[in-house]
Scaffold this motif. Sequence first.
Motif, PDB file in Angstrom:
ATOM      1  N   ARG A  46      22.844 -16.470 -50.866  1.00  0.00           N
ATOM      2  CA  ARG A  46      22.922 -15.645 -52.073  1.00  0.00           C
ATOM      3  C   ARG A  46      22.071 -16.229 -53.202  1.00  0.00           C
TER       4      ARG A  46
ATOM      5  N   LYS B  88      18.426 -15.547 -52.494  1.00  0.00           N
ATOM      6  CA  LYS B  88      18.042 -14.153 -52.750  1.00  0.00           C
ATOM      7  C   LYS B  88      17.948 -13.888 -54.248  1.00  0.00           C
TER       8      LYS B  88
ATOM      9  N   PRO C  38      14.016 -12.620 -55.185  1.00  0.00           N
ATOM     10  CA  PRO C  38      14.470 -11.305 -54.714  1.00  0.00           C
ATOM     11  C   PRO C  38      13.459 -10.573 -53.828  1.00  0.00           C
TER      12      PRO C  38
ATOM     13  N   VAL D  48      15.762 -12.334 -47.016  1.00  0.00           N
ATOM     14  CA  VAL D  48      16.566 -13.542 -46.797  1.00  0.00           C
ATOM     15  C   VAL D  48      17.565 -13.310 -45.664  1.00  0.00           C
TER      16      VAL D  48
ATOM     17  N   MET E 276      22.089 -11.020 -49.512  1.00  0.00           N
ATOM     18  CA  MET E 276      21.016 -11.382 -48.575  1.00  0.00           C
ATOM     19  C   MET E 276      20.588 -10.092 -47.889  1.00  0.00           C
ATOM     20  N   ASP E 277      19.509 -10.175 -47.090  1.00  0.00           N
ATOM     21  CA  ASP E 277      19.012  -8.969 -46.441  1.00  0.00           C
ATOM     22  C   ASP E 277      19.453  -8.847 -44.994  1.00  0.00           C
TER      23      ASP E 277
END
Length: 483
Positions: free
Chosen positions: A375, A378, A382, A386, A411-412
Motif C-alpha cells: 500500500r 502504491k 501511483p 504494484v 495495490m493493483d
Amino acid sequence: MAYPRVSTFKTATQFRNRLAELGVDLPCDDAILTAPESPLSRPARHGERTIENRWAIQPMEGWDGTSEGLPSDYTLRRWRRFGESGAKLIWGGEAVAVRHDGRANPNQLLINEENLPGFERLLGELKAAHREKTGSCNGLYIGLQLTHSGRYCRPNRKVLPEPRILYRHPILDRRVGIEDDSTLLTDDDIDRLIEDFIQAAKKVAKVGFDFVDLKHCHGYLGHEFLSAHTRPGRYGGSLENRTRFLRNLVAGIRSEVPGLEIGVRVSLFDFVPFRPDPSTTTASQMGEGIPEPSEGPYRFGFGVRADNPTHPDFTESLEFLAVLRELGIRLVNVTCGSPYYNPHIQRPALFPPSDGYQPPEDPLVGVGRLLDAARRAKQAFPEALVVGTGFTYLQEFLPLVGQAVVREGWMDFVGIGRMALVYPDIAYDSLVKGELDRKRLCRTFSDCTTAPRKGLISGCFPLDPFYKNSEVGAQLRELKGEN
Ligand SMILES: Cc1cc2nc3c(=O)[nH]c(=O)nc-3n(C[C@H](O)[C@H](O)[C@H](O)COP(=O)(O)O)c2cc1C
C-alpha cells in the motif's frame, strides 16, 4: 503460543473481528465477487498492453530442474498449472540463474544458449494450458525472474554453500561458514556479472517473455546490494552506489534489448535475522523465533530501523521507488525479508519450515505488515503497477481481502505464492464460480520449504496428491520422522 487457525473463523465478520483484535488494518469483503463485478476482473493498462485481470502468480521455484539447468517434468507441470490458474500476470515463473556459480542449488534453472529450447517449452506449455482453461491468451502477461543467489549460492552440491557476498555480515556470515574476505565480489566481478545479466535478458526476450524481473529480494544478491552500507567503492555506501547495480543493469538492457519491459521484485523492508529461542526449544520442537542480538546500530539491512531492527523504516524504500520511477520501471512486486533469516515476515505460516522457528506473532500480523508495504509503495508511486505479496495465509479469506485491497487502491494485483502450488486456479474459481474448493487451500504446513531444505524437490506434499502419493512424499515423511 498457539494462534487460532484461519479455518476456525466461519464468517467474514468473525475474521474482521480477529484482525481488529490484532490491530491489523485490512479490509475484507463479505462475499466473493465474480467477473465482471469483481475488482479482480478489471483489466490493468501497462503501456500499450493490457493485463486482463488482477491476479498474479508469484515466482515459485521447485528445486527440480536438471543439473544443466533445464526444466524437468515437475517444472513443466508447475508452469502448466500457473497457466491454468486464470491469473493474467505471471510474475517471473521462478528464479532463474544468469550463470552457474550464481545458482541457489544444483537444480535451479539456468539461462544460457543451450537451455533456450527448455525455456521456450516452459512458456509454450504455460500458454497452452492457459488457453485451454480460459479460452484465450488475451491479456496474459508473462515475465521471467533473473537472479544471482549471492550469499545463498550452492551451485554444485546441495550441502555445500559457495557464497559470493558484497560485504561481511556479523550474523549471516556465520550461518554460511564465511570466515574471511575470500568470497567478497570485487567491483570488477560485479561489472562482469552485470554483463551476464544483460546477456541473459537478451535470451529472455528471444524466448518471447514480455518482461524480465531483476530480482532484488529475499537476501539474494540483488537485495544484498541495497543493504551494502558498509561496502566501500562504487557499489556500496550511499543509496546511489547501492542502486548502481540496478541502474547499470537497466541501462544495459535498455540499450541491448530495447523492447523488453523490466520489473523489479523488491524486499521493501527487512528485519534482523531471527533464530529459535533456545530456552523454548525442545527435542521435538524448535522454539519461538527471537531476533539475533546485534551490537550498536544495525547497518546490515534495507528498509529497517538501525536502532530497532525488528521494525521497518520505509525512508530508503520510498527513495528506491523514486529510483525505479526515474528509470521508467512501472512493474513493482513488493515483498520483504528473506526465507533464510526471517521466514515469519516473508511467508507468514502457522507451521515453520525445518530450518525456521515457531511463529513469534500471529501470522496475520505478518500478512498485514506485507500488504501495508504494498500500500505504501502504491501511494508513493501511483503510476506503477504494484503486486502485493503475502496473501496465502489468508486462506478462505484470500479473495475477500484481495478484492477489497484492489478496490481500495492499496495495490493493483493480488500475488499468490504458496497457494499457487496447491490451488493455482483459486483465481479462476473466484472470478468464474465465486466459490472456493476449501480442501485445496494451503494451510501453511511449510513442507514446500522443508523438502528442499532436506535436499528434495519442492511441491505441496500435504495436499496435492501428485506429491503426497509420490516416492518423494514418502521420503519427506521419513526424513521428518512421520513414517
Ligand atoms: C517453495 C517456494 C519457492 C519460492 N520461490 C521463489 C522464487 O523463485 N522467487 C521469488 O521471488 N520468491 C519465491 N518464493 C517466495 C514466494 O514468491 C512468496 O513471496 C512467498 O511464498 C509469500 O507469498 P505467499 O504468502 O502467497 O506464499 C518462494 C516461496 C516458496 C514457499
